[in-house]
Design a protein around this motif. Structure first.
Motif, PDB file in Angstrom:
ATOM      1  N   ARG A 220      35.120  47.867  20.932  1.00  0.00           N
ATOM      2  CA  ARG A 220      36.555  47.877  21.201  1.00  0.00           C
ATOM      3  C   ARG A 220      36.905  46.808  22.225  1.00  0.00           C
ATOM      4  NH1 ARG A 220      38.800  51.614  25.554  1.00  0.00           N
ATOM      5  NH2 ARG A 220      37.082  51.903  27.038  1.00  0.00           N
ATOM      6  N   VAL A 221      38.190  46.560  22.369  1.00  0.00           N
ATOM      7  CA  VAL A 221      38.681  45.506  23.252  1.00  0.00           C
ATOM      8  C   VAL A 221      39.679  46.098  24.237  1.00  0.00           C
ATOM      9  CG1 VAL A 221      39.862  43.283  23.358  1.00  0.00           C
ATOM     10  CG2 VAL A 221      38.417  43.827  21.387  1.00  0.00           C
ATOM     11  N   VAL A 222      39.545  45.722  25.510  1.00  0.00           N
ATOM     12  CA  VAL A 222      40.521  46.120  26.523  1.00  0.00           C
ATOM     13  C   VAL A 222      40.918  44.888  27.327  1.00  0.00           C
ATOM     14  CG1 VAL A 222      39.662  48.488  26.722  1.00  0.00           C
ATOM     15  CG2 VAL A 222      38.735  46.704  28.217  1.00  0.00           C
ATOM     16  N   ASN A 223      42.088  44.956  27.907  1.00  0.00           N
ATOM     17  CA  ASN A 223      42.589  43.854  28.714  1.00  0.00           C
ATOM     18  C   ASN A 223      42.002  43.896  30.116  1.00  0.00           C
ATOM     19  OD1 ASN A 223      45.139  43.072  30.793  1.00  0.00           O
ATOM     20  ND2 ASN A 223      44.644  41.590  29.206  1.00  0.00           N
ATOM     21  N   LEU A 224      41.620  42.729  30.621  1.00  0.00           N
ATOM     22  CA  LEU A 224      41.135  42.626  31.999  1.00  0.00           C
ATOM     23  C   LEU A 224      41.407  41.229  32.524  1.00  0.00           C
ATOM     24  CD1 LEU A 224      39.594  43.732  34.473  1.00  0.00           C
ATOM     25  CD2 LEU A 224      37.497  42.826  33.431  1.00  0.00           C
ATOM     26  N   ASP A 225      42.153  41.167  33.616  1.00  0.00           N
ATOM     27  CA  ASP A 225      42.367  39.929  34.356  1.00  0.00           C
ATOM     28  C   ASP A 225      41.792  40.149  35.743  1.00  0.00           C
ATOM     29  OD1 ASP A 225      43.210  37.741  35.789  1.00  0.00           O
ATOM     30  OD2 ASP A 225      45.303  37.846  35.146  1.00  0.00           O
ATOM     31  N   LEU A 226      40.649  39.553  36.016  1.00  0.00           N
ATOM     32  CA  LEU A 226      39.945  39.802  37.266  1.00  0.00           C
ATOM     33  C   LEU A 226      40.676  39.261  38.492  1.00  0.00           C
ATOM     34  CD1 LEU A 226      36.373  39.096  35.932  1.00  0.00           C
ATOM     35  CD2 LEU A 226      37.135  41.278  36.900  1.00  0.00           C
ATOM     36  N   ALA A 227      41.643  38.384  38.291  1.00  0.00           N
ATOM     37  CA  ALA A 227      42.441  37.885  39.404  1.00  0.00           C
ATOM     38  C   ALA A 227      43.562  38.843  39.779  1.00  0.00           C
ATOM     39  CB  ALA A 227      43.031  36.518  39.058  1.00  0.00           C
ATOM     40  N   ASP A 228      43.751  39.869  38.979  1.00  0.00           N
ATOM     41  CA  ASP A 228      44.828  40.838  39.167  1.00  0.00           C
ATOM     42  C   ASP A 228      44.211  42.211  39.367  1.00  0.00           C
ATOM     43  OD1 ASP A 228      46.941  42.587  38.995  1.00  0.00           O
ATOM     44  OD2 ASP A 228      47.637  41.918  37.034  1.00  0.00           O
ATOM     45  N   LEU A 229      44.204  42.707  40.597  1.00  0.00           N
ATOM     46  CA  LEU A 229      43.565  43.993  40.854  1.00  0.00           C
ATOM     47  C   LEU A 229      44.295  45.141  40.167  1.00  0.00           C
ATOM     48  CD1 LEU A 229      42.318  43.849  44.542  1.00  0.00           C
ATOM     49  CD2 LEU A 229      41.153  43.223  42.427  1.00  0.00           C
ATOM     50  N   GLY A 230      45.558  44.951  39.851  1.00  0.00           N
ATOM     51  CA  GLY A 230      46.264  45.956  39.071  1.00  0.00           C
ATOM     52  C   GLY A 230      45.646  46.115  37.698  1.00  0.00           C
ATOM     53  N   SER A 231      45.268  44.994  37.086  1.00  0.00           N
ATOM     54  CA  SER A 231      44.603  45.006  35.789  1.00  0.00           C
ATOM     55  C   SER A 231      43.241  45.673  35.892  1.00  0.00           C
ATOM     56  CB  SER A 231      44.455  43.576  35.266  1.00  0.00           C
ATOM     57  OG  SER A 231      43.668  43.533  34.101  1.00  0.00           O
ATOM     58  N   VAL A 232      42.520  45.378  36.951  1.00  0.00           N
ATOM     59  CA  VAL A 232      41.200  45.979  37.170  1.00  0.00           C
ATOM     60  C   VAL A 232      41.328  47.492  37.291  1.00  0.00           C
ATOM     61  CG1 VAL A 232      39.270  46.137  38.789  1.00  0.00           C
ATOM     62  CG2 VAL A 232      40.258  43.903  38.250  1.00  0.00           C
ATOM     63  N   ARG A 233      42.283  47.926  38.098  1.00  0.00           N
ATOM     64  CA  ARG A 233      42.451  49.363  38.326  1.00  0.00           C
ATOM     65  C   ARG A 233      42.936  50.077  37.071  1.00  0.00           C
ATOM     66  NH1 ARG A 233      44.920  47.419  43.976  1.00  0.00           N
ATOM     67  NH2 ARG A 233      43.024  47.644  45.251  1.00  0.00           N
ATOM     68  N   GLU A 234      43.751  49.406  36.281  1.00  0.00           N
ATOM     69  CA  GLU A 234      44.232  50.010  35.039  1.00  0.00           C
ATOM     70  C   GLU A 234      43.077  50.234  34.072  1.00  0.00           C
ATOM     71  OE1 GLU A 234      47.505  49.160  31.479  1.00  0.00           O
ATOM     72  OE2 GLU A 234      47.375  47.817  33.202  1.00  0.00           O
ATOM     73  N   LEU A 235      42.175  49.254  33.967  1.00  0.00           N
ATOM     74  CA  LEU A 235      41.014  49.434  33.089  1.00  0.00           C
ATOM     75  C   LEU A 235      40.191  50.632  33.557  1.00  0.00           C
ATOM     76  CD1 LEU A 235      38.546  46.708  31.823  1.00  0.00           C
ATOM     77  CD2 LEU A 235      37.743  48.908  32.644  1.00  0.00           C
ATOM     78  N   ALA A 236      39.902  50.689  34.855  1.00  0.00           N
ATOM     79  CA  ALA A 236      39.058  51.773  35.365  1.00  0.00           C
ATOM     80  C   ALA A 236      39.725  53.130  35.177  1.00  0.00           C
ATOM     81  CB  ALA A 236      38.744  51.528  36.838  1.00  0.00           C
ATOM     82  N   ALA A 237      41.033  53.190  35.386  1.00  0.00           N
ATOM     83  CA  ALA A 237      41.750  54.457  35.242  1.00  0.00           C
ATOM     84  C   ALA A 237      41.715  54.949  33.807  1.00  0.00           C
ATOM     85  CB  ALA A 237      43.189  54.299  35.707  1.00  0.00           C
ATOM     86  N   GLY A 238      41.644  54.030  32.845  1.00  0.00           N
ATOM     87  CA  GLY A 238      41.633  54.404  31.446  1.00  0.00           C
ATOM     88  C   GLY A 238      40.251  54.651  30.879  1.00  0.00           C
ATOM     89  N   TRP A 239      39.213  54.460  31.689  1.00  0.00           N
ATOM     90  CA  TRP A 239      37.856  54.654  31.190  1.00  0.00           C
ATOM     91  C   TRP A 239      37.538  56.134  31.078  1.00  0.00           C
ATOM     92  CZ3 TRP A 239      34.581  51.172  29.177  1.00  0.00           C
ATOM     93  CH2 TRP A 239      33.294  51.626  28.862  1.00  0.00           C
TER      94      TRP A 239
END
Length: 313
Positions: free
Chosen positions: A83-102
């Motif tokens: 599967r594919v998920v969005n991640l922009d490592l320069a954006d901690l909001g993106s990082v936290r969103e990925l982790a919250a959805g895991w």
């Protein structure tokens, strides 16, 4: 999982491919997350892990490219659990969103994404971009996913570093080039040293959670990573170093993820599917690990500084 190279059961080395590394390994029921998995060695890392039967998540900025890559991996491995998920490592909001959805345990985290020798760029928080993406984003991701890693019972973190770590230790007094003039080579080197120190300290801090980590040098691979290099310099380097294929470049990542013996007191930096030698200077621009990248005090200090930065952003 055992260190096949050290036991002599498999002749893995510089020419091995990622798929050769995982031959005979069954990771069905396990999960893996690979950052930067829509190009370069990230694709081949994800492909090899999918070939083991693991459920593989591609964490990418370009979702369209990620979807194409996932379709290709499904087709070549017969594993539909990609599967594919969005991640922009320069954006901690993106990082936290990925982790919250895991959901569920995470057995393998491959911190593969990276940028190299960029012009001077900064995140909205003012962080120098190479350090932000290559180290702080991955630090934040691993920290946020710590519960999932701990739930696995034997999780591994793979930190893709580089022989470029030889150009700089951690510039604790000026991490983001706010005082000194920006130097893209030093910025890259610092970020790659940080990858090694992160793996060292993660293993120490998270040993009780059965989480282990190691860093690696994939080798000389010519990919989109070098897009910021001077064209003449790049052409000359390609003539001097023909380089590995992406499949060969991914082999050491996959070796660390599946076969290497990891833990406190074990080697923290690999190259060509075996532990690298500690050297006073990088050999031929590619081989060896410098002592500053294995300094436990620097590792502890970097972790503390990184935690403070991430918490404040």
């Amino acid at each position: 999982m055992t260190d096949a190279a050290s036991t002599g059961t498999a002749p893995f080395g510089a020419e091995s491919t990622a798929l050769e590394i995982v031959e005979g390994i069954n990771l069905a029921g396990r999960s893996a997350l690979v950052t930067g998995a829509s190009s370069g060695i990230g694709v081949e890392t994800a492909r090899a892990l999918a070939a083991t039967g693991a459920s593989v998540t591609l964490a990418v900025r370009d979702l369209a490219a990620g979807a194409r890559t996932a379709a290709d991996i499904r087709a070549t491995t017969g594993n539909d659990a990609v599967r594919v998920v969005n991640l922009d490592l320069a954006d901690l909001g993106s990082v936290r969103e990925l982790a919250a959805g895991w959901a569920g345990p995470l057995h393998i985290l491959v911190n593969n994404a990276g940028i190299m020798h960029t012009p001077e760029l900064r995140t909205p928080a003012g962080w120098e971009m190479q350090f932000a993406v290559n180290h702080l984003g991955h630090f934040a991701l691993a920290s946020a996913l710590h519960p999932a890693l701990a739930a696995a019972g034997d999780a591994r973190i793979v930190a893709v570093s580089s022989s470029g770590h030889g150009s700089s230790g951690i510039r604790f007094d000026d991490l983001f080039f706010e005082r000194d003039a920006y130097d893209s080579g030093l910025a890259y080197g610092q970020s790659k040293t940080a990858n090694v120190l992160f793996a060292l300290e993660a293993t120490r801090r998270w040993a009780d959670d059965a989480i282990t980590a190691a860093a690696l040098m994939p080798g000389g691979i010519w990919t989109n990573l070098q897009r910021h290099w001077d064209p003449e310099v790049l052409a000359g380097m390609k003539r001097r170093y023909p380089g590995k294929s992406p499949a060969q470049g991914a082999a050491t990542s996959v070796f660390v993820a599946t076969r290497a013996t990891l833990g406190v007191g074990t080697p923290g930096y690999y190259e060509d599917c075996h532990p690298a030698q500690v050297v006073p200077e990088i050999v031929d621009g590619i081989h060896g690990v410098l002592p500053h990248a294995l300094d436990p005090e620097a590792a502890r200090r970097l972790w503390e500084v990184s935690a403070e930065l991430v918490a404040s952003a």
